[in-house]
Design a protein around this motif. Structure first.
Motif, PDB file in Angstrom:
ATOM      1  N   MET A 112      45.880  40.579  31.226  1.00 56.26           N
ATOM      2  CA  MET A 112      46.258  39.873  32.417  1.00 56.26           C
ATOM      3  C   MET A 112      46.946  38.092  31.813  1.00 56.26           C
ATOM      4  O   MET A 112      47.837  38.199  32.633  1.00 56.26           O
ATOM      5  N   ALA A 113      46.390  37.631  30.973  1.00 60.55           N
ATOM      6  CA  ALA A 113      46.942  36.298  31.085  1.00 60.55           C
ATOM      7  C   ALA A 113      47.975  36.459  30.135  1.00 60.55           C
ATOM      8  O   ALA A 113      49.556  35.250  31.052  1.00 60.55           O
ATOM      9  N   LEU A 114      48.755  37.341  29.712  1.00 61.45           N
ATOM     10  CA  LEU A 114      49.996  37.308  28.707  1.00 61.45           C
ATOM     11  C   LEU A 114      50.451  37.725  29.537  1.00 61.45           C
ATOM     12  O   LEU A 114      51.767  37.773  29.729  1.00 61.45           O
ATOM     13  N   MET A 147      47.838  43.268  39.116  1.00 61.86           N
ATOM     14  CA  MET A 147      46.916  42.951  37.804  1.00 61.86           C
ATOM     15  C   MET A 147      45.464  43.184  37.627  1.00 61.86           C
ATOM     16  O   MET A 147      44.974  43.516  36.483  1.00 61.86           O
ATOM     17  N   CYS A 148      44.824  42.931  38.496  1.00 60.38           N
ATOM     18  CA  CYS A 148      42.894  42.608  39.173  1.00 60.38           C
ATOM     19  C   CYS A 148      43.176  44.642  38.358  1.00 60.38           C
ATOM     20  O   CYS A 148      42.135  45.013  37.902  1.00 60.38           O
ATOM     21  N   ALA A 149      44.370  45.171  39.803  1.00 64.28           N
ATOM     22  CA  ALA A 149      43.582  46.612  39.205  1.00 64.28           C
ATOM     23  C   ALA A 149      44.042  47.166  37.913  1.00 64.28           C
ATOM     24  O   ALA A 149      42.659  47.697  37.868  1.00 64.28           O
ATOM     25  N   GLY A 150      45.484  46.909  37.688  1.00 60.89           N
ATOM     26  CA  GLY A 150      45.086  47.284  36.579  1.00 60.89           C
ATOM     27  C   GLY A 150      43.248  46.779  34.905  1.00 60.89           C
ATOM     28  O   GLY A 150      43.019  47.832  34.419  1.00 60.89           O
ATOM     29  N   MET A 151      43.027  45.599  35.514  1.00 60.40           N
ATOM     30  CA  MET A 151      42.202  44.945  34.652  1.00 60.40           C
ATOM     31  C   MET A 151      41.148  46.821  35.191  1.00 60.40           C
ATOM     32  O   MET A 151      39.714  46.901  34.433  1.00 60.40           O
ATOM     33  N   GLY A 170      50.929  45.744  36.297  1.00 55.45           N
ATOM     34  CA  GLY A 170      49.954  46.285  36.190  1.00 55.45           C
ATOM     35  C   GLY A 170      49.342  46.996  34.211  1.00 55.45           C
ATOM     36  O   GLY A 170      47.725  46.588  34.330  1.00 55.45           O
ATOM     37  N   ALA A 171      50.335  47.582  34.233  1.00 57.54           N
ATOM     38  CA  ALA A 171      50.548  48.320  32.935  1.00 57.54           C
ATOM     39  C   ALA A 171      49.928  46.905  31.661  1.00 57.54           C
ATOM     40  O   ALA A 171      48.923  47.799  31.281  1.00 57.54           O
TER      41      ALA A 171
END
Length: 381
Positions: A82-84, A249-253, A75-76
């Motif tokens: 997100m791709a990387l 990861m969605c939450a990170g974005m 998430g960070a």
């Protein structure tokens, strides 16, 4: 190592991920997307920060994290790109699987290079003609004495452009369904392994997504990774982990989108008054904030269930991924709207994140597949 030391070590890895995202990913991510490439050099740099062996036990040289902490790390990273981050998810899942499910010779042959980033791993399950129906794969591995002959094609492979080690799921007994599926560790430079061109996508090109073909690839017995009868279940376990991490990861974005929109509005005026005083904008972003909190809660519940071995974890992962991907698509669009026309420009990160949010709705089972999982649990006898 004591529980306190374990927690401290995990927090150190999470802090390293945040710093890495800020210093190495965020300044360059727009360029990777513009150049449509997976930045191989950044994977090596991530390995130096301990980010390539997150699921590998400490005694084997990894970080030994649970899924909850891996989700925090990813998430960070996705806050920046997100791709990387998803490239690293695929790599870490394979490294963790080799550490925990592989034979001694698999660990000794592959783990060192995966931990130091000199070999990038990839997970090859999906095929062009099967999509979400993973049990219907047609890539075949036929026994030939003490060897196997691999033929077929794989699609939507994260890290395809740069991967050196492939975990390939193949049918060993046509007509047997999931029971005949086995997993093999295949080197990308073996004769008969054909790397296809990278996909031309809406976004997320730093994930290096593409495909492979296998033309009479000869595998020796040592390359059998997970035997028939066990491999399909192992693949589904990996997908449950990935669903939870995709949710994180969605939450990170979405957090990045919300923070960007709030900061922008605080510093803008329209019609003689600060934009931050306009209730319409306030409430729009308040709804995004609520969806973000709910997404985080569902993701944490799913990851805690998986770490605890709770049998409900598959359904919880489906709920988390379904909800997180949906609200991230909607929320990022709202955050872009709050920036006005500037939200449409590539020099802001939100358009790039929006493309990745759409990709997330397909990863590791579409939204419709999550509904299948959830509905089965509702109507199970």
């Amino acid at each position: 190592m004591s529980a306190t030391a374990d927690r401290a070590a995990a927090e150190q890895v999470i802090a390293a991920a945040r710093n890495f995202a800020r210093e190495r990913i965020d300044p360059e991510a727009a360029g990777w997307e513009r150049d449509r490439r997976l930045p191989r050099e950044v994977i090596t740099a991530a390995a130096a920060e301990g980010l390539c062996g997150l699921l590998v036990p400490v005694e084997l040289g990894g970080a030994g994290l649970g899924v909850s902490d891996v989700a925090e790390v990813m998430g960070a990273l996705a806050y920046a790109d997100m791709a990387l981050a998803f490239s690293l998810v695929s790599h870490n899942n394979l490294a963790g699987a080799i550490a925990k499910k592989g034979a001694d010779h698999h660990r000794s042959q592959h783990l060192g290079a995966m931990l130091d980033g000199s070999t990038l791993g990839a997970f090859l399950l999906t095929e062009p003609g099967t999509g979400s129906d993973a049990a219907a794969i047609t890539t075949s591995a036929m026994a030939n004495g003490d060897r196997w002959i691999l033929n077929g094609e794989k699609a939507w492979v994260t890290n395809a452009t740069e991967a050196g080690l492939l975990s390939v799921y193949a049918q060993t007994e046509p007509g047997s369904g999931s029971k005949g599926i086995a997993a093999f560790l295949v080197r990308a430079d073996q004769p008969g392994v054909i790397r296809e061109n990278a996909y031309d996508m809406l976004g997320a090109h730093a994930s290096g997504t593409g495909g492979f073909r296998f033309d009479h690839v000869e595998l020796d017995a040592s390359q059998l990774f997970v035997p028939p009868g066990l491999a399909f279940r192992a693949a589904m376990e990996a997908i449950d982990i990935a669903r939870i991490v995709v949710s994180a990861m969605c939450a990170g974005m979405l957090r990045r989108g919300l923070e960007t929109a709030v900061d922008y509005i605080k510093n803008r005026q329209a019609f003689g008054a600060p934009l931050s005083e306009r209730q319409g904008l306030q409430w729009m972003l308040a709804d995004v904030a609520t969806d973000l909190e709910a997404s985080i809660a569902l993701t944490r519940a799913a990851s805690a269930a998986l770490d605890a071995g709770d049998p409900s974890m598959g359904v919880r992962a489906a709920h988390a991924k379904k909800f997180a991907t949906r609200v991230t698509m909607d929320g990022l669009s709202q955050c872009m709207q709050a920036l006005g026309a500037n939200g449409f420009r590539q020099d802001w990160p939100l358009a790039r994140h929006l493309a990745c949010a759409k990709m997330a709705q397909y990863l590791d089972g579409t939204t419709e597949i999550q509904n299948v999982v959830i509905a089965r649990s509702l109507f199970a006898s």
